[in-house]
Design an enzyme around this catalytic site. Structure first.
Site, mmCIF file in Angstrom:
data_model
loop_
_atom_site.group_PDB
_atom_site.id
_atom_site.type_symbol
_atom_site.label_atom_id
_atom_site.label_comp_id
_atom_site.label_asym_id
_atom_site.label_seq_id
_atom_site.Cartn_x
_atom_site.Cartn_y
_atom_site.Cartn_z
ATOM 1 C CB THR A 108 -1.035 -0.126 1.225
ATOM 2 O OG1 THR A 108 -1.718 -1.204 1.275
ATOM 3 C CG2 THR A 108 -1.495 1.214 1.603
ATOM 4 N NE ARG A 135 -9.195 -7.124 2.903
ATOM 5 C CZ ARG A 135 -8.149 -6.077 2.997
ATOM 6 N NH1 ARG A 135 -7.948 -5.022 2.173
ATOM 7 N NH2 ARG A 135 -7.577 -6.131 3.978
ATOM 8 C CB VAL A 136 -13.438 -2.423 2.680
ATOM 9 C CG1 VAL A 136 -12.587 -1.074 3.110
ATOM 10 C CG2 VAL A 136 -14.307 -1.986 1.447
ATOM 11 N N GLY A 137 -10.212 -3.070 3.667
ATOM 12 C CA GLY A 137 -9.298 -3.139 4.855
ATOM 13 C C GLY A 137 -9.400 -2.118 5.740
ATOM 14 C CG ASP A 138 -5.512 -0.889 7.103
ATOM 15 O OD1 ASP A 138 -5.512 -1.835 6.466
ATOM 16 O OD2 ASP A 138 -4.822 0.166 7.446
ATOM 17 N N GLY A 174 -0.359 -2.353 6.319
ATOM 18 C CA GLY A 174 -0.392 -4.018 7.021
ATOM 19 C C GLY A 174 -1.704 -4.675 6.719
ATOM 20 C CB ILE A 175 -2.896 -7.917 7.713
ATOM 21 C CG1 ILE A 175 -1.660 -8.527 7.019
ATOM 22 C CG2 ILE A 175 -4.084 -8.733 7.525
ATOM 23 C CD1 ILE A 175 -1.208 -10.020 7.257
ATOM 24 N N GLY A 176 -5.340 -5.464 7.074
ATOM 25 C CA GLY A 176 -6.340 -4.352 7.618
ATOM 26 C C GLY A 176 -7.210 -5.150 8.646
#
Ligand code: ASP
Length: 298
Positions: A181, A209-212, A232-234
């Site tokens: 990102t 899918r939506v992360g942070d 990082g991993i949301g």
């Protein structure tokens, strides 16, 4: 009279990326600094830094975004915020070249976050052209992911590869048998702060899918005392409201370096995470994986 601060732009190219890609982050940080020198706001500077990273093609954002599991869809998230009240984000947007510019355009609407088809329609209304170019680099990355998903080593830590097949929600059938990102934080000489971030999401992921990255307080936060961007991993980052947690520590008087280190340490070591931040006096970047990053000061 307002005390003049040293204008600073810090950029990152994603936790889990390679320091070989610091050059793109340096170029982006200098692009942001040039924008400030040309009279742009802290927000303009953060956005122009992220546009440079989106256009680079090596990072998982804009032109370098990962392909979804179907090998053809690209869903992107982006967000912007500053200490003067601007706030805008897009989630799961398709077919635009620079999601961060759409997020900036959303700051002028009655809303803060637009998602999916509505976000894309908004982008067209706002004059953004259709863009859906897929590079050889993106195709090769997708092929490697498919190979991993076909094996027994989890492509996402703690998640069985098979889960992506069990919950498959794409139009085309799965092609296997059983995530970087970008972001920028800015302090201008007048003490205004801004943050911008953009991602092609994590891979593998289900459609929608939506992360942070576009979630306020999780992937980004800016206020009167600083600006913070997270990578990082949301799915893990959102549980710690990580960007706001780090911001609150800085606003409470903790040094920026200590705050970003503590933020990274909140997550288990096996989860990729990186944090960049600026405060009134200092700036810092830290991650538990290799993370391309750069800082430029006027
Ligand atoms: N945080 C992004 C997401 O989970 C991915 C990343 O930073 O690499 O969507």
């Amino acid at each position: 009279m307002t005390r003049q601060l040293q204008a600073t732009v810090v950029t990152h190219g994603g936790a889990g990326g390679s320091r070989d890609q610091d050059d793109g982050c340096r170029f982006a940080a200098n692009t942001g600094l040039d924008r400030l020198a040309g009279g742009g706001s802290a927000l303009d500077a953060a956005v122009s830094a992220v546009v440079a990273l989106e256009d680079d093609g090596r990072y998982n954002a804009g032109s370098g975004s990962v392909l979804c599991l179907d090998g053809r869809t690209i869903e992107m998230d982006a967000a912007v915020m500053d200490s003067q009240g601007a706030l805008g984000a897009v989630a799961c947007i398709q077919r635009v070249k620079n999601p961060v510019l759409v997020a900036q355009a959303i700051t002028r609407t009655p809303h803060w976050l637009l998602a999916g088809e509505g976000a894309e329609r908004f982008a067209r209304t706002a004059g953004f052209a259709i863009h859906h170019a897929i590079s050889e680099r993106q195709r090769a990355k997708h092929a490697r992911l498919m190979a991993t998903l076909g094996g027994s080593e989890p492509a996402t830590p703690g998640v069985a590869n098979r889960a992506f097949k069990d919950y498959w929600n794409y139009d085309t059938p799965p092609a296997f048998t059983p995530c970087d990102t970008v972001g920028a934080v800015v302090r201008d000489a007048a003490g205004n702060f801004a943050v911008a971030g953009s991602t092609g999401g994590s891979a593998p992921s289900l459609l929608g899918r939506v992360g942070d990255t576009p979630i306020i307080g999780s992937g980004f936060y800016a206020g009167a005392e600083g600006a913070v961007a997270v990578t990082g991993i949301g799915e893990h980052i959102v549980r710690h409201l990580l960007a706001h947690t780090v911001y609150a520590w800085i606003a409470g008087g903790m040094g920026v370096d200590e705050a970003v280190r503590r933020g990274v340490d909140l997550l288990p070591q096996e989860i990729d995470v990186g944090v960049i931040a600026v405060g009134r006096e200092d700036a810092a970047m830290h991650s538990n994986r290799e993370m391309p990053c750069a800082e430029a000061r006027a």
